[in-house]
Design a protein around this motif. Sequence first.
Motif, PDB file in Angstrom:
ATOM      1  N   GLU A 272      10.848  -3.983   7.960  1.00 48.01           N
ATOM      2  CA  GLU A 272      10.759  -2.523   8.050  1.00 48.01           C
ATOM      3  C   GLU A 272      12.055  -1.903   8.542  1.00 48.01           C
TER       4      GLU A 272
ATOM      5  N   GLU B  11      -5.579   0.227   2.707  1.00 45.94           N
ATOM      6  CA  GLU B  11      -4.478  -0.036   1.776  1.00 45.94           C
ATOM      7  C   GLU B  11      -4.047  -1.482   1.679  1.00 45.94           C
ATOM      8  N   GLN B  12      -3.350  -1.717   0.602  1.00 45.74           N
ATOM      9  CA  GLN B  12      -2.769  -3.016   0.274  1.00 45.74           C
ATOM     10  C   GLN B  12      -1.726  -3.374   1.338  1.00 45.74           C
TER      11      GLN B  12
ATOM     12  N   LYS C 135      -6.523   2.188   8.251  1.00 44.61           N
ATOM     13  CA  LYS C 135      -5.844   3.256   8.991  1.00 44.61           C
ATOM     14  C   LYS C 135      -6.765   4.444   9.238  1.00 44.61           C
TER      15      LYS C 135
ATOM     16  N   VAL D 121      -3.868   1.942  13.359  1.00 41.87           N
ATOM     17  CA  VAL D 121      -3.650   1.056  12.210  1.00 41.87           C
ATOM     18  C   VAL D 121      -3.946  -0.383  12.606  1.00 41.87           C
TER      19      VAL D 121
ATOM     20  N   LYS E 282      -2.773  10.712   7.105  1.00 39.35           N
ATOM     21  CA  LYS E 282      -2.279   9.637   6.233  1.00 39.35           C
ATOM     22  C   LYS E 282      -2.758   9.847   4.803  1.00 39.35           C
TER      23      LYS E 282
ATOM     24  N   ILE F 116       5.952   3.233   4.121  1.00 40.76           N
ATOM     25  CA  ILE F 116       4.780   2.883   4.931  1.00 40.76           C
ATOM     26  C   ILE F 116       4.188   4.161   5.510  1.00 40.76           C
ATOM     27  N   GLU F 117       5.059   5.030   5.997  1.00 36.56           N
ATOM     28  CA  GLU F 117       4.579   6.296   6.570  1.00 36.56           C
ATOM     29  C   GLU F 117       5.702   7.309   6.601  1.00 36.56           C
TER      30      GLU F 117
ATOM     31  N   ALA G 105       2.151   1.583  -0.774  1.00 41.96           N
ATOM     32  CA  ALA G 105       1.071   0.618  -1.007  1.00 41.96           C
ATOM     33  C   ALA G 105      -0.108   1.293  -1.718  1.00 41.96           C
TER      34      ALA G 105
ATOM     35  N   VAL H 105      -5.125  -3.473   5.085  1.00 43.44           N
ATOM     36  CA  VAL H 105      -4.637  -2.584   6.145  1.00 43.44           C
ATOM     37  C   VAL H 105      -5.585  -1.403   6.291  1.00 43.44           C
TER      38      VAL H 105
ATOM     39  N   ILE I 249      -4.082  -4.351  10.888  1.00 42.98           N
ATOM     40  CA  ILE I 249      -3.908  -5.246   9.740  1.00 42.98           C
ATOM     41  C   ILE I 249      -4.947  -6.350   9.901  1.00 42.98           C
TER      42      ILE I 249
HETATM   43  P1  AMP Z   1       1.775   3.401  10.345  1.00 45.37           P
HETATM   44  O1  AMP Z   1       1.192   4.116  11.534  1.00 45.37           O
HETATM   45  O2  AMP Z   1       1.171   3.814   9.046  1.00 45.37           O
HETATM   46  O3  AMP Z   1       3.277   3.435  10.347  1.00 45.37           O
HETATM   47  O4  AMP Z   1       1.471   1.854  10.560  1.00 45.37           O
HETATM   48  C1  AMP Z   1       1.867   1.185  11.742  1.00 45.37           C
HETATM   49  C2  AMP Z   1       2.460  -0.152  11.413  1.00 45.37           C
HETATM   50  O5  AMP Z   1       1.529  -0.950  10.691  1.00 45.37           O
HETATM   51  C3  AMP Z   1       3.684  -0.084  10.510  1.00 45.37           C
HETATM   52  O6  AMP Z   1       4.861   0.153  11.232  1.00 45.37           O
HETATM   53  C4  AMP Z   1       3.651  -1.446   9.863  1.00 45.37           C
HETATM   54  O7  AMP Z   1       4.216  -2.415  10.727  1.00 45.37           O
HETATM   55  C5  AMP Z   1       2.189  -1.736   9.721  1.00 45.37           C
HETATM   56  N1  AMP Z   1       1.721  -1.346   8.376  1.00 45.37           N
HETATM   57  C6  AMP Z   1       1.187  -0.165   8.014  1.00 45.37           C
HETATM   58  N2  AMP Z   1       0.871  -0.149   6.711  1.00 45.37           N
HETATM   59  C7  AMP Z   1       1.184  -1.361   6.209  1.00 45.37           C
HETATM   60  C8  AMP Z   1       1.104  -1.955   4.917  1.00 45.37           C
HETATM   61  N3  AMP Z   1       0.573  -1.330   3.868  1.00 45.37           N
HETATM   62  N4  AMP Z   1       1.552  -3.224   4.774  1.00 45.37           N
HETATM   63  C9  AMP Z   1       2.070  -3.891   5.831  1.00 45.37           C
HETATM   64  N5  AMP Z   1       2.175  -3.390   7.076  1.00 45.37           N
HETATM   65  C10 AMP Z   1       1.747  -2.134   7.282  1.00 45.37           C
END
Ligand code: AMP
Length: 426
Positions: free
Chosen positions: A198, A191-192, A149, A159, A107, A288-289, A122, A147, A161
């Motif tokens: 989504e 992160e913010q 990670k 991850v 990440k 987001i990713e 973010a 957030v 929140i």
């Molecule tokens: P990721 O593995 O980075 O995709 O994160 C898994 C899930 O966490 C995402 O599908 C989002 O639902 C939530 N998420 C990750 N980063 C954020 C963010 N900065 N703000 C809000 N939700 C997030």
Amino acid sequence: MNILLLGSGGREHAIAWKIGQSPLCDALYIAPGNAGTLEEGGNEALKLNDFNSIKSFVIENNIHFVIVGPEDPLALGIVDFFKNDLLLKNIPILGPDQYGAQLESSKDFAKQFMLRHNIPTAQYQTFTQSEKTQAEDYVRKHTLPIVMKADGLAAGKGVVICNSAEEALQFLNEVWEDQKFGVSGNKVVIEQFLSGIELSVFALTDGKNYVILPNAKDYKRIGEGDQGLNTGGMGTVSPVPFADAKFMQSVEETIIKPTIQGLQDENINYKGFVFFGLINVDGSPYVIEYNVRMGDPETEVVFPRIKDDILPILFEAANGNLKTTSLAVHPEYAVCVIAVSGGYPEAYEKGKKIQGLEKVKDSIIFHAGTEENENGIYTTGGRVLAIVSMGDTIKAAQEKSYDALHKISFEKMNYRKDIGNDLLNY
Ligand code: AMP
Ligand code: GLY
């Protein structure tokens, strides 16, 4: 063309189903595959991290093209293995090399890439274990929610929140004191929080050119109304009605183009799918990713909507010569509902006999965790089947998928009853 497709999920069944329809496809092998992919080609019991066995199979079976479904072999460097092998180096393989696969497997790497190329995401900061005190200070000063990670691959569990600083500090302890994620937790990205809805957007690239695939919305939580634990995905809808032409234009200009340009500028060997996990914040897209493969269960709605023969287009990309710039797409909606084993995403039982598959006529059934023996088809995983239907409206497609599910059964089968409901009013 003889093709080897690596993987065993609903995504791989959907890819196999689509490329198996191509007149260019002579032989299709899926490794390890499932009971559904048996219908599309031959299953091969290869281990995806055993590159030498894959090499022997490719040579013995005169394979012309290898398609990598999941991220793990990419993160382990299967593309590099092919490029560095005298006998394999001229066989096209679809996927980025290990360096490029870090867009998913780290990440922090992905965030730095986005920062370098001015791609909206973010705000964040990355910390290593030796910077724990600074990480704790950063958490205490940060606005909530925050957030947290784990940097590396963590099967969707890395991850959290957090709604309080205490929760976030606890995450740091779990990662660095309890080593909850092993080496995947060597770094932590903080992160913010972004608030919005989504969606998943996909491009196929040869590292310079790209073509955009249909988009999809994934339902990640186990329970109706997006409640409960995260899963690999409980259902999908394509296209996403709120992703209108203006929004998608902005996705292309601010995210897709700079990402592909960034790959090119940095000389990254990336021939494959780019999965943009996006969030729509008041009409503006943010990343987001990244994932370096197709989504699952997104592929199950994206591939059936593609009208063109996808095989030559995938082959162009893998050869570094992607000429196709747009795809012909069926205008209908596709709705996919996943049938899972009771208990998933926590502990669940396997080996349940699946009944009623032959009664389904109006939907496509992609298999995920299934296997076939002389007595029938049995469950082998958490996500078992992907039921996909097309319709002029989300409602029509949704009804077909639920009708089909009413004909299918296995002990403790579970599925979400609300896939697509939130999109009915767009
Ligand atoms: P990721 O593995 O980075 O995709 O994160 C898994 C899930 O966490 C995402 O599908 C989002 O639902 C939530 N998420 C990750 N980063 C954020 C963010 N900065 N703000 C809000 N939700 C997030
Ligand atoms: N459905 C989300 C993923 O494939 O990562």
